[in-house]
Design a protein around this motif. Structure first.
Motif, PDB file in Angstrom:
ATOM      1  N   UNK A  20       0.880  -1.121   0.109  1.00  0.00           N
ATOM      2  CA  UNK A  20       0.040  -0.376  -0.081  1.00  0.00           C
ATOM      3  C   UNK A  20       1.025   1.193  -0.019  1.00  0.00           C
ATOM      4  N   UNK A  21       0.690   2.047  -0.868  1.00  0.00           N
ATOM      5  CA  UNK A  21       1.444   3.335  -0.879  1.00  0.00           C
ATOM      6  C   UNK A  21       2.513   3.242  -2.083  1.00  0.00           C
ATOM      7  N   UNK A  22       2.660   2.020  -2.805  1.00  0.00           N
ATOM      8  CA  UNK A  22       3.570   2.025  -3.843  1.00  0.00           C
ATOM      9  C   UNK A  22       3.069   1.939  -5.139  1.00  0.00           C
ATOM     10  N   UNK A  23       1.543   1.654  -5.239  1.00  0.00           N
ATOM     11  CA  UNK A  23       0.940   1.695  -6.620  1.00  0.00           C
ATOM     12  C   UNK A  23       0.269   2.887  -6.890  1.00  0.00           C
ATOM     13  N   UNK A  24      -0.754   2.856  -7.824  1.00  0.00           N
ATOM     14  CA  UNK A  24      -1.432   3.715  -8.461  1.00  0.00           C
ATOM     15  C   UNK A  24      -2.709   4.431  -7.667  1.00  0.00           C
ATOM     16  N   UNK A  25      -2.942   3.840  -6.480  1.00  0.00           N
ATOM     17  CA  UNK A  25      -4.063   4.327  -5.889  1.00  0.00           C
ATOM     18  C   UNK A  25      -3.552   5.478  -4.841  1.00  0.00           C
ATOM     19  N   UNK A  26      -4.763   6.515  -4.756  1.00  0.00           N
ATOM     20  CA  UNK A  26      -4.272   7.726  -4.147  1.00  0.00           C
ATOM     21  C   UNK A  26      -4.920   7.465  -2.677  1.00  0.00           C
TER      22      UNK A  26
END
Length: 103
Positions: free
Chosen positions: A53-59
């Motif tokens: 979580x935090x390393x992908x595309x989701x804000x």
């Protein structure tokens, strides 16, 4: 079905990889969100890659802010499907989420 017994699990990555912005899903399902899976991913032309979580595309700061704004009081569950060892990916996810939730 118009019943308070029926709600959804907001799975951020499942919505995202299927073309639905998690923020839009929050707007749509609002008080029917009873549980939240915080999971991240990166879209590729062929599919997607799970990440911490935090390393992908989701804000995620916006997701947490939006959930707070609708008065969400359900549970959060970190879901990890990345390529690193689970203890590493989950630890990184939890550290990131502590920063943005406690901010």
């Amino acid at each position: 079905i118009d019943s308070p017994s029926l709600g959804i699990t907001l799975d951020t990555s499942n919505f995202f990889v299927n073309g639905v912005d998690p923020l839009k899903a929050i707007d749509i399902f609002n008080d029917r969100i009873y549980h939240t899976h915080l999971k991240d991913s990166i879209l590729t032309p062929e599919s997607y890659i799970g990440t911490s979580v935090g390393e992908g595309n989701i804000d995620f700061p916006s997701v947490i802010k939006k959930l707070n704004s609708i008065g969400y009081s359900g549970e959060y569950c970190v879901e990890y499907e990345g390529t690193e060892a689970p203890e590493i990916g989950l630890s990184k996810s939890m550290n990131y989420l502590r920063e943005i939730i406690l901010d």
